[in-house]
Design a protein around this motif. Structure first.
Motif, mmCIF file in Angstrom:
data_model
loop_
_atom_site.group_PDB
_atom_site.id
_atom_site.type_symbol
_atom_site.label_atom_id
_atom_site.label_comp_id
_atom_site.label_asym_id
_atom_site.label_seq_id
_atom_site.Cartn_x
_atom_site.Cartn_y
_atom_site.Cartn_z
ATOM 1 N N MET A 36 0.838 -1.209 0.000
ATOM 2 C CA MET A 36 0.000 0.000 0.000
ATOM 3 C C MET A 36 0.869 1.253 0.000
ATOM 4 S SD MET A 36 -3.369 -0.982 2.275
ATOM 5 C CE MET A 36 -2.516 -1.632 3.709
ATOM 6 N N ALA A 37 1.980 1.216 0.726
ATOM 7 C CA ALA A 37 2.882 2.376 0.744
ATOM 8 C C ALA A 37 3.511 2.581 -0.632
ATOM 9 C CB ALA A 37 3.953 2.186 1.808
ATOM 10 N N SER A 38 3.900 1.503 -1.293
ATOM 11 C CA SER A 38 4.449 1.633 -2.654
ATOM 12 C C SER A 38 3.417 2.226 -3.596
ATOM 13 C CB SER A 38 4.914 0.268 -3.179
ATOM 14 O OG SER A 38 6.054 -0.172 -2.496
ATOM 15 N N ASP A 39 2.175 1.756 -3.501
ATOM 16 C CA ASP A 39 1.111 2.312 -4.335
ATOM 17 C C ASP A 39 0.921 3.798 -4.078
ATOM 18 O OD1 ASP A 39 0.628 -0.092 -5.609
ATOM 19 O OD2 ASP A 39 -1.122 -0.605 -4.392
ATOM 20 N N GLU A 40 0.961 4.205 -2.816
ATOM 21 C CA GLU A 40 0.822 5.638 -2.501
ATOM 22 C C GLU A 40 1.975 6.435 -3.096
ATOM 23 O OE1 GLU A 40 -1.661 7.471 -1.147
ATOM 24 O OE2 GLU A 40 -2.791 5.607 -1.239
ATOM 25 N N TYR A 41 3.165 5.861 -3.097
ATOM 26 C CA TYR A 41 4.280 6.571 -3.715
ATOM 27 C C TYR A 41 4.052 6.714 -5.220
ATOM 28 C CZ TYR A 41 8.442 8.525 -5.350
ATOM 29 O OH TYR A 41 9.281 9.403 -5.995
ATOM 30 N N LEU A 42 3.607 5.657 -5.871
ATOM 31 C CA LEU A 42 3.339 5.730 -7.314
ATOM 32 C C LEU A 42 2.274 6.774 -7.620
ATOM 33 C CD1 LEU A 42 3.436 1.945 -8.289
ATOM 34 C CD2 LEU A 42 5.241 3.662 -8.608
ATOM 35 N N ILE A 43 1.253 6.856 -6.790
ATOM 36 C CA ILE A 43 0.217 7.886 -6.968
ATOM 37 C C ILE A 43 0.849 9.269 -6.842
ATOM 38 C CG2 ILE A 43 -1.845 8.915 -5.901
ATOM 39 C CD1 ILE A 43 -2.670 5.941 -5.244
ATOM 40 N N ARG A 44 1.761 9.437 -5.883
ATOM 41 C CA ARG A 44 2.470 10.717 -5.727
ATOM 42 C C ARG A 44 3.181 11.102 -7.024
ATOM 43 N NH1 ARG A 44 5.469 14.154 -2.432
ATOM 44 N NH2 ARG A 44 7.599 14.487 -3.112
ATOM 45 N N MET A 45 3.738 10.090 -7.712
ATOM 46 C CA MET A 45 4.448 10.340 -8.968
ATOM 47 C C MET A 45 3.505 10.770 -10.094
ATOM 48 S SD MET A 45 7.102 7.106 -9.086
ATOM 49 C CE MET A 45 7.213 7.207 -10.865
ATOM 50 N N GLY A 46 2.213 10.445 -9.965
ATOM 51 C CA GLY A 46 1.260 10.742 -11.023
ATOM 52 C C GLY A 46 0.729 9.499 -11.709
ATOM 53 N N PHE A 47 1.051 8.341 -11.142
ATOM 54 C CA PHE A 47 0.606 7.062 -11.700
ATOM 55 C C PHE A 47 -0.822 6.802 -11.232
ATOM 56 C CE2 PHE A 47 0.346 2.361 -11.206
ATOM 57 C CZ PHE A 47 0.476 2.021 -12.537
#
Length: 160
Positions: A36-47
């Motif tokens: 879930m933390a990795s997904d949140e980071y990807l969302i931060r990137m714009g993914f």
């Protein structure tokens, strides 16, 4: 966290269904939290859904390494601090620190390598420039945060 430190972009709490026969969070759910933390980071990137639909690009996790440091009891507040350990246009290398008590006690770490994949051909491919710009800025801001030897560790063989 602010001012050049790791990014605290995921918070939660230990759910009752994550508790094992020893009375603390079972190992599989550490992986769920880190995912879930990795997904949140990807969302931060714009993914996001728009990115996936318009580019056909996605991220595949290809390797992780979790170190279990402390037990987590039911309902313990959790926070994950994320450091970008490395990056290029095809790879995202993250280092997560899972902290109990809402951000205090280090409970586990995870090193993760993700590849950007063009799903139309199922091959590794460069990510869009907009995503890479965020990733590169975070990687630059995090340069030098992790002590030498923090990443790239392996499990030693028994008897070694």
């Amino acid at each position: 966290m602010a001012d050049g430190g790791p990014l605290r972009i995921w918070r939660g709490a230990v759910l009752d269904e994550w508790i094992d026969y020893n009375g603390h969070m079972t190992e599989g759910f550490y992986g769920v939290v880190f995912g879930m933390a990795s997904d949140e980071y990807l969302i931060r990137m714009g993914f996001d859904q728009h990115y996936r639909a318009s580019t056909g690009g996605s991220f595949y996790t290809v390797e992780t390494h979790i170190a279990f440091i402390d037990e987590l009891a039911p309902a313990t507040p959790l926070a994950v601090d994320t450091t970008v350990a490395g990056a290029d246009q095809k790879r995202v290398h993250l280092f997560h620190e899972l902290r109990g008590g809402g951000g205090g006690v280090l409970a586990a770490t995870q090193e993760s390598m993700m590849l950007h994949v063009d799903t139309s051909i199922d091959r590794v491919a460069p990510m869009a420039e907009a995503l890479y710009a965020v990733l590169r800025a975070d990687a630059d801001a995090h340069a030098g945060l992790l002590p030498a030897g923090t990443t790239g560790r392996a499990i030693r063989a028994v008897g070694a």
